[in-house]
Design a protein around this motif. Structure first.
Motif, PDB file in Angstrom:
ATOM      1  N   SER A 158       0.864  -1.189   0.000  1.00 40.78           N
ATOM      2  CA  SER A 158       0.000   0.000   0.000  1.00 40.78           C
ATOM      3  C   SER A 158       0.900   1.237   0.000  1.00 40.78           C
ATOM      4  O   SER A 158       2.097   1.162   0.312  1.00 40.78           O
ATOM      5  N   ILE A 159       0.319   2.383  -0.326  1.00 39.17           N
ATOM      6  CA  ILE A 159       1.110   3.622  -0.346  1.00 39.17           C
ATOM      7  C   ILE A 159       1.765   3.831   1.016  1.00 39.17           C
ATOM      8  O   ILE A 159       2.958   4.127   1.112  1.00 39.17           O
ATOM      9  N   SER A 160       0.998   3.647   2.085  1.00 38.26           N
ATOM     10  CA  SER A 160       1.561   3.873   3.426  1.00 38.26           C
ATOM     11  C   SER A 160       2.697   2.904   3.722  1.00 38.26           C
ATOM     12  O   SER A 160       3.693   3.276   4.344  1.00 38.26           O
ATOM     13  N   GLU A 161       2.554   1.651   3.276  1.00 39.67           N
ATOM     14  CA  GLU A 161       3.633   0.670   3.507  1.00 39.67           C
ATOM     15  C   GLU A 161       4.911   1.084   2.779  1.00 39.67           C
ATOM     16  O   GLU A 161       6.016   0.956   3.316  1.00 39.67           O
ATOM     17  N   ILE A 162       4.748   1.579   1.548  1.00 41.80           N
ATOM     18  CA  ILE A 162       5.932   1.978   0.765  1.00 41.80           C
ATOM     19  C   ILE A 162       6.612   3.165   1.438  1.00 41.80           C
ATOM     20  O   ILE A 162       7.836   3.197   1.603  1.00 41.80           O
ATOM     21  N   VAL A 163       5.798   4.138   1.879  1.00 38.18           N
ATOM     22  CA  VAL A 163       6.357   5.331   2.511  1.00 38.18           C
ATOM     23  C   VAL A 163       7.072   4.946   3.809  1.00 38.18           C
ATOM     24  O   VAL A 163       8.194   5.398   4.077  1.00 38.18           O
ATOM     25  N   ALA A 164       6.448   4.061   4.593  1.00 39.40           N
ATOM     26  CA  ALA A 164       7.067   3.653   5.865  1.00 39.40           C
ATOM     27  C   ALA A 164       8.382   2.918   5.614  1.00 39.40           C
ATOM     28  O   ALA A 164       9.369   3.105   6.333  1.00 39.40           O
ATOM     29  N   CYS A 165       8.386   2.091   4.581  1.00 39.39           N
ATOM     30  CA  CYS A 165       9.593   1.331   4.249  1.00 39.39           C
ATOM     31  C   CYS A 165      10.718   2.290   3.842  1.00 39.39           C
ATOM     32  O   CYS A 165      11.867   2.147   4.274  1.00 39.39           O
ATOM     33  N   ALA A 166      10.364   3.299   3.031  1.00 41.11           N
ATOM     34  CA  ALA A 166      11.367   4.288   2.591  1.00 41.11           C
ATOM     35  C   ALA A 166      11.884   5.081   3.786  1.00 41.11           C
ATOM     36  O   ALA A 166      13.097   5.293   3.938  1.00 41.11           O
ATOM     37  N   GLU A 167      10.961   5.484   4.648  1.00 40.14           N
ATOM     38  CA  GLU A 167      11.348   6.296   5.806  1.00 40.14           C
ATOM     39  C   GLU A 167      12.329   5.507   6.689  1.00 40.14           C
ATOM     40  O   GLU A 167      13.339   6.037   7.151  1.00 40.14           O
ATOM     41  N   TYR A 168      12.046   4.220   6.880  1.00 41.57           N
ATOM     42  CA  TYR A 168      12.921   3.389   7.703  1.00 41.57           C
ATOM     43  C   TYR A 168      14.311   3.274   7.047  1.00 41.57           C
ATOM     44  O   TYR A 168      15.343   3.417   7.706  1.00 41.57           O
ATOM     45  N   ARG A 201       9.106  12.098   0.169  1.00 46.13           N
ATOM     46  CA  ARG A 201       9.905  13.329   0.328  1.00 46.13           C
ATOM     47  C   ARG A 201       9.459  14.164   1.536  1.00 46.13           C
ATOM     48  O   ARG A 201      10.237  14.915   2.091  1.00 46.13           O
ATOM     49  N   ASP A 202       8.211  13.990   1.913  1.00 46.77           N
ATOM     50  CA  ASP A 202       7.740  14.702   3.107  1.00 46.77           C
ATOM     51  C   ASP A 202       8.360  14.145   4.381  1.00 46.77           C
ATOM     52  O   ASP A 202       8.536  14.868   5.351  1.00 46.77           O
ATOM     53  N   VAL A 203       8.651  12.843   4.384  1.00 47.66           N
ATOM     54  CA  VAL A 203       9.112  12.248   5.650  1.00 47.66           C
ATOM     55  C   VAL A 203      10.606  11.981   5.714  1.00 47.66           C
ATOM     56  O   VAL A 203      11.142  11.685   6.775  1.00 47.66           O
ATOM     57  N   CYS A 204      11.300  12.067   4.571  1.00 46.75           N
ATOM     58  CA  CYS A 204      12.754  11.860   4.627  1.00 46.75           C
ATOM     59  C   CYS A 204      13.443  12.487   3.415  1.00 46.75           C
ATOM     60  O   CYS A 204      12.800  12.744   2.402  1.00 46.75           O
ATOM     61  N   ASN A 205      14.736  12.720   3.540  1.00 42.76           N
ATOM     62  CA  ASN A 205      15.498  13.341   2.455  1.00 42.76           C
ATOM     63  C   ASN A 205      16.277  12.272   1.718  1.00 42.76           C
ATOM     64  O   ASN A 205      17.208  11.681   2.266  1.00 42.76           O
ATOM     65  N   THR A 206      15.887  12.044   0.489  1.00 44.15           N
ATOM     66  CA  THR A 206      16.549  10.993  -0.285  1.00 44.15           C
ATOM     67  C   THR A 206      16.410  11.265  -1.776  1.00 44.15           C
ATOM     68  O   THR A 206      15.438  11.889  -2.208  1.00 44.15           O
ATOM     69  N   LEU A 207      17.376  10.778  -2.537  1.00 40.10           N
ATOM     70  CA  LEU A 207      17.230  10.802  -3.985  1.00 40.10           C
ATOM     71  C   LEU A 207      16.290   9.644  -4.339  1.00 40.10           C
ATOM     72  O   LEU A 207      16.497   8.524  -3.881  1.00 40.10           O
ATOM     73  N   ILE A 208      15.259   9.926  -5.139  1.00 36.54           N
ATOM     74  CA  ILE A 208      14.324   8.853  -5.511  1.00 36.54           C
ATOM     75  C   ILE A 208      14.514   8.496  -6.990  1.00 36.54           C
ATOM     76  O   ILE A 208      14.468   9.358  -7.866  1.00 36.54           O
TER      77      ILE A 208
END
Ligand code: SAH
Length: 413
Positions: A158-168, A201-208
């Motif tokens: 899900s979108i939230s799962e992907i975002v949480a995974c990226a944030e971690y 991008r809202d929750v972490c700084n990373t090149l995507i």
């Protein structure tokens, strides 16, 4: 754990800034605004990712300074002194790719590694990859997630799962560049992909870096608008006949895919592309053409991985190429593109447990670590491969990098 060393800003010229890393100067593009001389930033792939508080940056740099010098000395010993004054011959590229001699292979890899050292120093970029869906509308002959493989259990994060995974991956594991990869899964609309990117991008700084296949140009524009800055799209093979033979799907046409790679470049994406090495029917000339096409495209990142047969595909009965062909492909890529990022692919690591070390010693300077949640990882079954726990993989990787004198960092272009 940190996969990037902060650079000190020594010059600001509109969007271009010059960064200093222990005396080495690199250029990066700043889209964050509000960066002044004397500030510290993290950069990835030539983009400023995050401004770092000066005290924190100086602490990280103090921790790195000695280690950095030690690593550089190891790297220099392993690369610079080996081939004395030797250079490669352009006319010999095809001969290099064809050779079966172990001593010649070593010589070719040594030349490439020396070029890597001379042009790029010991920085090595380590990207995390999140494989967020194994649904695919295509039916490529080599790929285990082809839509006709009915034995595969399908998943979508899900979108939230992907975002949480990226944030971690960014905030806990220290990655500063993430690849978002999936099959060509139209369940995710263009807007949904854009939402995933902007929420990360809202929750972490990373090149995507996006790797979602032959979607529309509009989709790539929208993803860029949401903040994606890299696109990983292999053209798979430069041999059109071979391409036609193995690629079946609604947008599986070579021209569409190739056009998309070019458009992504025009849109401002860092482009990662390349091919599969060792596809049945592929010749050495095809491999050389693949390398030269990647160069012609102006790709920032070269991605060549071996074909690995998957039991539930029409190419099940075929064999993988000899690892040496992949190493020679990396080495020749380095010869023609001294400044590119050249990947050691997961497929190469699958083919040989020493693949990462061998690839890095053949001129590569970049690789990925799979950060997909444990419960999905086995299901992204493009080819059979072993799955290590993330922390164990990071630990092994750091050991390999240290033994080769490489610093896990990415200093901009
Ligand atoms: N949908 C995305 C991602 C595809 S999977 C896209 O179309 O770009 C990522 C890459 O895995 C593919 O581009 C292909 O080059 C590679 N791949 C798939 N199956 C493979 C196999 N059996 N052996 C080696 N590489 C494979």
């Amino acid at each position: 754990m940190c996969y990037s060393i902060p650079g000190r800003v020594v010059k600001v010229e509109n969007k271009q800034i010059v960064l200093d890393y222990f005396g080495e100067k690199k250029v990066a593009i700043n889209e964050l605004g509000n960066i002044r001389e004397g500030d510290y930033v993290f950069a990835q792939g030539g983009f400023v990712i995050e401004k770092v508080n000066a005290i924190e940056a100086e602490e990280i740099l103090a921790g790195w300074k000695e280690r950095f010098a030690e690593l550089k000395a190891i790297d220099r010993k392993l690369s610079w002194s080996i081939v004395d004054g030797a250079d490669f011959q352009v006319d010999s590229l095809s001969t290099y790719l064809s050779t079966d001699s172990e001593s010649e292979l070593k010589h070719i890899c040594d030349i490439a590694n020396r070029i890597r050292y001379k042009h790029l120093g010991n920085s090595c970029c380590v990207h995390g990859i999140i494989e967020f869906s194994n649904y695919c509308r295509n039916n490529c002959y080599y790929c285990g997630i082809r839509c006709d493989n009915m034995t595969l259990k399908r998943y979508r994060m899900s979108i939230s799962e992907i975002v949480a995974c990226a944030e971690y991956a960014v905030n806990n594991l220290g990655f500063r560049a993430l690849v978002l990869q999936s099959g060509e899964d139209m369940y995710y609309t263009d807007d949904m992909l854009a939402e995933i990117i902007s929420r990360i991008r809202d929750v972490c700084n990373t090149l995507i870096i996006v790797s979602v296949g032959s979607r529309s140009e509009e989709c790539y524009k929208e993803m860029y608008g949401a903040g994606a800055r890299g696109a990983l799209i292999r053209f798979e093979t430069s041999n059109l006949e071979l391409y036609k033979k193995y690629h079946i799907g609604p947008k599986a046409d070579w021209n569409h895919r190739f056009g998309l790679i070019k458009s992504a470049k025009d849109m401002g994406y860092l482009v990662a592309t390349g091919s599969i090495i060792g596809l049945p029917g592929q010749t050495i000339t095809d491999v050389l053409n693949d390398i030269l096409l990647t160069k012609e495209l102006g790709a920032e990142m070269y991605s060549f991985g071996p074909f690995i047969p998957h039991p539930n595909t029409p190419l099940a009965g075929n064999t993988s190429p000899n690892i040496n062909l992949v190493l020679k492909t990396i080495a020749v890529s380095r010869m023609v593109s001294p400044n590119a990022k050249i990947l050691v692919t997961t497929a190469l690591e699958t083919l040989d447990p020493e693949g990462l070390r061998k690839g890095l010693m053949a001129g590569a300077n970049s690789f990925m670590i799979n950060v997909t949640p444990e419960k999905y990882r086995r299901l992204y079954d493009i080819y059979p491969r072993a799955h290590k726990n993330i922390e164990a993989k990071i630990k092994d990787t750091i050991e390999i990098l240290q033994s080769l004198g490489r610093a896990p960092s990415d200093f901009g272009i």
